[in-house]
Write an enzyme that holds these catalytic residues in place. Structure first.
Site, PDB file in Angstrom:
ATOM      1  N   ARG A   7      38.901  39.282  44.822  1.00 18.76           N
ATOM      2  CA  ARG A   7      38.161  39.863  43.629  1.00 18.76           C
ATOM      3  C   ARG A   7      36.847  40.219  44.454  1.00 18.76           C
ATOM      4  NH1 ARG A   7      41.598  39.533  40.742  1.00 18.76           N
ATOM      5  NH2 ARG A   7      41.904  38.277  38.768  1.00 18.76           N
TER       6      ARG A   7
ATOM      7  N   GLU B 198      32.537  46.325  37.921  1.00 17.03           N
ATOM      8  CA  GLU B 198      33.873  47.181  37.556  1.00 17.03           C
ATOM      9  C   GLU B 198      33.958  47.682  36.153  1.00 17.03           C
ATOM     10  OE1 GLU B 198      37.519  45.051  38.644  1.00 17.03           O
ATOM     11  OE2 GLU B 198      37.052  44.780  40.627  1.00 17.03           O
TER      12      GLU B 198
ATOM     13  N   HIS C 210      41.066  48.622  41.176  1.00 11.65           N
ATOM     14  CA  HIS C 210      41.744  47.609  40.678  1.00 11.65           C
ATOM     15  C   HIS C 210      43.028  47.850  40.411  1.00 11.65           C
ATOM     16  CE1 HIS C 210      40.572  43.343  39.618  1.00 11.65           C
ATOM     17  NE2 HIS C 210      41.905  43.346  39.726  1.00 11.65           N
TER      18      HIS C 210
END
Length: 332
Positions: free
Chosen positions: A235, A264, A283
């Site tokens: 993360r 994000e 991601h």
């Protein structure tokens, strides 16, 4: 009467079929169909989806909720303690993402070490005018030392690729020893500072928690070799992004491969975007068609199993069942 389920993200047809065979299913995207989603929560016994912080506002709107099934391995979008207190079971999909995320981790290791994105951009700008030389040199990956922070399922899959495919020495830092990985891949446990100081490639794979937030900060980055590369597929909040940017800009580490970020989507004006020694991807750890469908099917089956009282290893908080019993005991 059938129980009701809310799918708050679009699901593949195969996953929907699992649920529609047993339950009344409402599909309402939590972002684009918020009113419909909130209305459906009022009668929902289960929810399924991902990328939504299912906070107290939503939970208060769902008095019948028994099970939350996330189409993801990570579950940092959920307050597990609050779900447990409310008697709501949480399920995730840890196994389906393992090999695909390990593939991406190694792709980032290789792409950063061999400067793939940087040199691709150079060619597209028309700068390839002669045979390659020192200006295009990268670093070898094979027979180097790989350090894995968080040797769980994905970490073990990365270790297997490193040891058996690239002849790498594997170090790992973990809350507990992974004897299976030590025996299978020759992995060696060591304290985090030792790993950071000795590894040529540092792979971050710990889940996000209060204990791991900004686990890798300025002090930790200073321990790394100037020739080392950091890869983060955990993360974004596990790494102090500002400290990493400084270390990359100043050449205190050689490079980084990043799949995750503190914010994000990553803003286009992020200073990371201006650095040539970092590879950025959006991601995509589990982002293949096969894996995403497998995750959705597993999440649907998890939801069905939990609603029928069958708790499997994918249940994050089995004690929620006991809490639910207490909540529904006369007098409570």
């Amino acid at each position: 009467m059938k129980k009701s389920v809310v799918a708050y993200r679009k699901l593949p047809a195969a996953a929907l079929r699992i649920l529609e065979a047993q339950y009344d299913v409402t599909c309402a995207d939590a972002d684009t169909q918020r009113d419909a989603f909130l209305a459906a929560l009022a009668n929902a016994h289960g929810t399924i989806g991902n990328k939504l912080k299912l906070n107290a506002e939503f939970l208060d709107a769902a008095p019948k909720l028994e099970v939350v099934s996330t189409v993801s391995a990570g579950y940092d979008d959920f307050d597990v303690a609050d779900l447990t207190r409310r008697g709501i079971v949480l399920c995730n999909t840890p196994d389906e993402v393992t090999e695909t995320t390990a593939d991406l981790m190694f792709a980032l290791i290789l792409a950063t070490a061999r400067r793939i994105a940087e040199l691709d951009a150079s060619i597209r700008r028309g700068e390839w005018q002669s045979s390659s030389g020192p200006a295009q040199f990268g670093v070898d990956v094979h027979h180097k030392t790989l350090g894995i922070i968080g040797l769980g399922r994905i970490g073990a899959a990365v270790a297997r690729r490193a040891a058996h495919g690239f002849g790498m020495n594997v170090l790992y830092a973990n809350r507990s020893r992974n004897v299976a990985a030590e025996e299978a891949f020759g992995a060696k446990w060591c304290p985090l500072p030792t790993l950071l100081a000795e590894a040529d490639f540092v792979c971050v794979l710990v889940p996000l928690s209060a204990a791991t937030e900004k686990l890798i900060g300025a002090a930790e980055l200073r321990l790394m070799k100037s020739s080392a590369i950091l890869v983060n597929c955990a993360r974004g909040q596990v790494v102090d992004e500002a400290a990493l940017t400084d270390a990359l800009r100043e050449g205190r580490i050689l490079g980084a491969g990043l799949d995750v970020f503190e914010r994000e989507p990553l803003p286009a004006d992020s200073p990371l975007c201006a650095l040539p020694n970092v590879v950025l991807v959006p991601h995509i750890g589990s982002a293949t068609a096969q894996t995403r469908e497998a995750m959705a099917r597993r999440a649907a089956q998890n939801l069905a199993d939990a609603l029928e009282g069958r708790l499997t290893a994918t249940c994050v908080n089995p004690s929620a069942v006991d809490a639910r019993s207490l909540l529904h005991t006369p007098g409570n």
